[in-house]
Design an enzyme around this catalytic site. Structure first.
Site, short mmCIF file in Angstrom:
data_model
loop_
_atom_site.label_atom_id
_atom_site.label_comp_id
_atom_site.label_asym_id
_atom_site.label_seq_id
_atom_site.Cartn_x
_atom_site.Cartn_y
_atom_site.Cartn_z
N GLU A 267 0.84 -1.36 -0.04
CA GLU A 267 -0.06 -0.03 0.00
C GLU A 267 0.86 1.13 0.01
O GLU A 267 0.60 2.17 -0.63
CB GLU A 267 -0.94 -0.09 1.10
CG GLU A 267 -1.94 -1.21 1.07
CD GLU A 267 -2.69 -1.20 2.37
OE1 GLU A 267 -2.31 -1.45 3.44
OE2 GLU A 267 -4.10 -1.16 2.20
N GLU B 259 -3.98 -9.33 3.92
CA GLU B 259 -4.62 -9.00 5.26
C GLU B 259 -5.75 -10.02 5.40
O GLU B 259 -6.16 -10.31 6.36
CB GLU B 259 -5.42 -7.74 4.88
CG GLU B 259 -4.15 -6.46 5.17
CD GLU B 259 -3.40 -6.06 3.88
OE1 GLU B 259 -3.50 -6.91 3.10
OE2 GLU B 259 -2.68 -4.92 3.86
N1 3HC Z 1 4.43 -7.40 11.43
C1 3HC Z 1 5.12 -7.99 12.38
N2 3HC Z 1 5.97 -8.92 12.39
C2 3HC Z 1 5.90 -9.80 11.30
C3 3HC Z 1 5.05 -9.32 10.46
C4 3HC Z 1 4.33 -8.03 10.30
N3 3HC Z 1 3.59 -7.47 9.47
N4 3HC Z 1 5.18 -10.42 9.24
C5 3HC Z 1 5.99 -11.28 9.93
N5 3HC Z 1 6.41 -10.79 10.92
C6 3HC Z 1 7.55 -11.38 11.82
C7 3HC Z 1 6.91 -13.01 12.30
O1 3HC Z 1 6.14 -12.88 13.24
C8 3HC Z 1 8.33 -13.73 12.69
O2 3HC Z 1 8.88 -13.12 13.88
P1 3HC Z 1 9.42 -14.13 14.57
O3 3HC Z 1 10.97 -14.23 13.89
O4 3HC Z 1 9.87 -13.28 15.97
O5 3HC Z 1 8.87 -15.40 14.77
C9 3HC Z 1 9.17 -13.16 11.49
O6 3HC Z 1 8.56 -11.83 11.07
C10 3HC Z 1 9.50 -13.97 10.22
O7 3HC Z 1 8.11 -14.46 9.80
P2 3HC Z 1 8.02 -15.87 9.00
O8 3HC Z 1 8.33 -16.96 10.13
O9 3HC Z 1 6.69 -16.11 8.62
O10 3HC Z 1 9.16 -15.57 8.18
P3 3HC Z 1 8.96 -15.78 6.37
O11 3HC Z 1 10.10 -15.54 5.72
O12 3HC Z 1 8.48 -17.38 6.46
O13 3HC Z 1 7.64 -15.15 5.81
C11 3HC Z 1 6.25 -13.18 5.41
C12 3HC Z 1 7.69 -13.66 5.86
C13 3HC Z 1 5.99 -13.54 3.96
C14 3HC Z 1 6.24 -11.60 5.63
C15 3HC Z 1 5.15 -13.59 6.34
O14 3HC Z 1 5.93 -13.36 7.76
C16 3HC Z 1 3.84 -13.28 6.38
O15 3HC Z 1 3.09 -13.51 5.42
N6 3HC Z 1 3.71 -12.04 7.08
C17 3HC Z 1 2.41 -11.53 7.21
C18 3HC Z 1 2.17 -10.52 6.16
C19 3HC Z 1 0.91 -10.01 6.41
O16 3HC Z 1 0.08 -10.37 6.65
N7 3HC Z 1 0.82 -8.50 6.08
C20 3HC Z 1 -0.03 -7.58 6.46
C21 3HC Z 1 -0.14 -7.05 7.75
S1 3HC Z 1 -1.70 -6.22 7.82
C22 3HC Z 1 -1.59 -4.67 7.23
O17 3HC Z 1 -0.81 -4.44 6.53
C23 3HC Z 1 -2.67 -3.74 7.52
C24 3HC Z 1 -2.56 -2.63 6.47
O18 3HC Z 1 -3.43 -3.01 5.36
C25 3HC Z 1 -3.23 -1.65 6.93
#
Ligand code: 3HC
Ligand code: NAI
Length: 693
Positions: free
Chosen positions: A105, A125
């Site tokens: 975004e 999301e």
């Molecule tokens: N915020 C905070 N921490 C996050 C995060 C995020 N968005 N995404 C991942 N992390 C953290 C995980 O908790 C994990 O922490 P840890 O090492 O302390 O356990 C670390 O990052 C690594 O995560 P993964 O084990 O999942 O690592 P991968 O390399 O396999 O994957 C990733 C990385 C693809 C970024 C995956 O973590 C993921 O899909 N994350 C979620 C992304 C997401 O949903 N983003 C949307 C957030 S909501 C948003 O943006 C709202 C907005 O629209 C207003």
């Protein structure tokens, strides 16, 4: 600082730096907005590049800050994006590796986007029960078009940057230096005016209403109890039907609604629960792991075959050992058949099938497995058989090999004591079908070495399992809890319910299967064998005899074509059986119980609170490290509804004083002695606390 500022010639570079994935928490947003303002104030700067340090451009909003005041504190993500978009100097997003959620975004608010190939682009999301809440639903359709944007937003699935040419002004060569090339790009466009803004574009889609209605219908049919997917459709619809600012307002309103829903809270809980489960407080993340390049499996039955497939799928060669050639042949044939079924469904290629089968070999001799890095035992569930196997393994396995047992109930410490290397022994409790189920309970024995535990946790990731650590006890986390659930299901039969009512109530609550359909699938004889053992070992524990009477009727479940229900060949549907129901009613009469009408609410409370109460004991005894680990066990191994977040999370949402009050009520009823409220539950309820806090 969680964003760094540097100037390269006439270009300011702001690097988001909030490991592990540059989640845009308050500190990062503040530093980045300050960076933009600093660049605007510096006459020598003509353009701005925003990029991310380490292994991501950005994983989006910092989910750890959700539900804290920091999430909405200024500068908000909206303010950050509006500052970039409103900048009078061009802002270029330089994207690599991961660009998701709020990260994407942000880039859509920038004037230009450049990317490395192979970057994962997503608005995920929806997987957290949300919708993109920082303009994604309004800007992505303006760039990609209505249909592709809607698909990305509703599915949440990542797409590789090179597959999205419309999103990027340039996709660099794979060997390009991202920063250098992005700075050169920024210099090139520094003087171009007007600055291109996505918000100024329009979404053109002829006959959009028909498409949107089709999408609503499809999404509604597929999203079950989750509200987010349909909300995604409605907000994306606003990108066509509303002006940009109105669409943004609508998106905000729906986002703020979704973030408060239990479904979203449950999904976010599960997201973190899955990740935290691999962390063990006294086993640091940098504990060295033992290399696992080959495996041996003892026993090619139901579990051994499925376990072998996990290793083969991960590219790890497997040697299967059995006592008889016929058992080996049968096991290998089953593995091949499973792969062939996957091939028929189009989910595996012939080449991959051949590759996997090529990694499989078999033997009848222990002499041939000694060099394996790990051996997983999956023989009959009898301590004498386990003893013979482990004594042999101790003789033949190379030093440092991991000796794992798939036992579902036996004492892992005792099994370890059959060897002279208990530090190398661990439980790896797979769930049936082992090639499908996500859960792997990793049972840490008294003597299990830390590096063995760390290796098992790393291996669970490699095998694409959710590894959850359990201490040693009868049934470990999952089966110990399910026993209390099954006991309640039995008592409910005695008091007035029939299997169909109980199953329907459990399934309406969201369980993939009610207790009796589950029993028929797993085989009622397994529970019977366990109870027979318990009648001798722990006579103080009461069970309903209905399940024993069922087994005495020869009704073991689907495998005998009849259990609590009848089954027809080639049909998994369960048909109630009059004889079974008559047996249940007669048993109540024999016990002198006047059967009563039992509400679905009581059924669900008794089943679920039985899990919760035992879960609290397990937590208190340190068998599980945290409540969220118990939730993961139930979400990934027992079909507990994801949107309820697992039994312990569910109890938190009900309120622990309410759970306790219900347990106290049931403790006054039939077989009330089965309800001894767990001290931890009582303590937390009285302190106004939760299991997961
Ligand atoms: N915020 C905070 N921490 C996050 C995060 C995020 N968005 N995404 C991942 N992390 C953290 C995980 O908790 C994990 O922490 P840890 O090492 O302390 O356990 C670390 O990052 C690594 O995560 P993964 O084990 O999942 O690592 P991968 O390399 O396999 O994957 C990733 C990385 C693809 C970024 C995956 O973590 C993921 O899909 N994350 C979620 C992304 C997401 O949903 N983003 C949307 C957030 S909501 C948003 O943006 C709202 C907005 O629209 C207003
Ligand atoms: P199974 O009966 O299907 O397979 C056991 C296999 O082990 C048979 O093929 C048998 O020939 C072989 N075997 C027996 N003794 C042996 C020996 N000394 N050396 C080599 N092979 C030997 O049993 P299943 O269901 O696969 O169970 C295996 C283990 O997994 C048990 O400990 C069980 O408790 C556990 N388990 C079972 C689950 C299930 O749903 N079936 C789930 C989780 C764990």
């Amino acid at each position: 600082m969680t964003a760094e500022y540097q100037v390269h010639g006439a270009v300011a570079v702001i690097t988001l730096n909030n490991p592990p994935v540059n989640g845009m928490g308050l500190a990062t947003r503040t530093a980045a907005v300050n960076g933009i303002q600093r660049a605007l104030a510096d006459d020598a700067v003509k353009a701005i590049v925003i990029t991310g340090a380490g292994k991501a451009f950005s994983g989006g909003a910092d989910i750890k800050e959700f539900n804290t005041p920091k999430a909405l504190a200024e500068p908000s993500l909206h303010t950050f994006i509006a500052t970039a978009e409103g900048s009078t100097k061009p802002v270029v997003a330089a994207i690599h590796t991961v660009c998701m959620g709020g990260g994407l975004e942000l880039s859509l608010g920038c004037h230009y986007r450049v990317a490395m190939p192979g970057a994962q682009i997503a608005l995920p999301e929806v997987k957290l029960g949300l919708l993109p809440g920082a303009g994604g639903t309004q800007r992505l359709p303006r760039v990609l078009g209505l249909e592709p944007a809607l698909n990305m937003i509703v599915s949440g699935n990542p797409v590789l940057s090179e597959k999205l040419p419309a999103l990027f002004d340039e996709i660099f060569a794979a060997d390009a230096d991202l920063l250098q090339t992005a700075v050169a790009f920024a210099e090139k466009i520094a003087d171009v005016r007007p600055l291109p803004k996505v918000r100024d574009r329009k979404v053109d889609y002829p006959n959009h209403e028909a498409f949107l209605q089709f999408s609503r219908n499809t999404v509604k049919a597929m999203s079950g109890p989750f509200p987010a997917p349909l909300e995604c459709v409605e907000t994306v619809a606003a990108s066509v039907t509303m002006k940009f600012d109105d669409g943004m307002k609508f998106e905000r309103e729906r986002f703020l609604h979704l973030i408060q829903t239990t479904e979203s809270k449950a999904l976010r809980h599960a997201f973190f629960a899955e990740r935290v489960a691999s962390k063990v407080p006294d086993v640091p993340a940098d504990t060295p792991v033992r290399p696992i390049k080959s495996a041996a499996i003892i026993g090619a039955g139901t579990m051994g075959g499925g376990i072998a497939m996990n290793f083969l799928n991960a590219g790890i060669p497997v040697k299967l050992l059995e006592t008889r050639q016929e058992a080996l042949d049968k096991g290998i044939a089953t593995i091949r058949k499973n792969y062939e079924n996957t091939l028929k469904k189009g989910k595996l290629t012939q080449e991959k099938l051949d590759q996997r089968m090529g990694l499989l070999s078999s033997t009848l001799s222990y002499d041939e497995i000694g060099q394996a890095d790990i051996v997983v035992e999956a023989v009959f569930e009898e301590i004498g058989v386990k003893e013979a196997v482990f004594r042999k393994l101790d003789e033949v396995m190379k030093p440092g090999a991991i000796l794992a047992t798939n036992t579902s109930t036996l004492d892992v410490d005792k099994i370890a004591s059959f060897t002279r290397r208990p530090q190398d022994v661990i439980g790896t409790h797979f769930f049936s079908p082992a090639n499908v189920m996500k859960l792997l309970e990793i049972v840490r024995g008294k003597a299990t070495a830390k590096d063995v535990l760390a290796t098992a946790l790393a291996l669970s990731k490699k095998l694409k399992k959710t590894g959850v650590v359990s201490g040693v006890c009868d049934g470990f986390i999952g089966n110990r809890m399910i026993e209390q659930y099954s006991r309640q299901a039995g008592f409910l039969l005695e008091e007035g319910a029939l299997p169909e009512q109980i199953d329907k109530a459990a399934e309406k609550f969201g369980f993939a299967m009610g207790p009796f359909r589950m029993g028929d699938l797993a085989g009622n004889d397994i529970g019977w064998a366990i109870r027979k053992r318990r009648y001798v070992e722990k006579p103080e524990i009461s069970y309903s005899k209905t399940a024993d009477l069922l087994c005495e009727m020869g009704r073991y479940g689907q495998k005998t074509g009849a259990g609590w229900y009848d089954y027809k060949a080639g049909d998994r549907k369960a048909y109630p059986n009059d004889d079974v129901n008559a047996m249940i009613v007669k048993h109540s009469a024999d016990l002198g119980i006047t059967r009563r009408k039992i509400s679905d609410q009581e059924i669900v409370e008794r089943l679920v609170y039985a899990l919760v109460n035992e879960g609290a004991l397990i937590l208190e005894e340190g068998i599980a490290l945290r409540a969220s680990d118990i939730d993961m066990v139930y979400l990934t191994g027992y079909g507990f509804p994801l949107y309820r977040g697992g039994p312990m999370f569910y109890a938190d949402t009900v309120g622990l004083p309410n759970v306790l009050a219900a347990i106290n009520k049931y403790a006054r009823g039939h077989e009330g002695k089965a309800w001894q409220p767990a001290p931890l539950l009582q303590k937390l309820a009285s302190e106004g606390k939760n299991f997961n806090s």
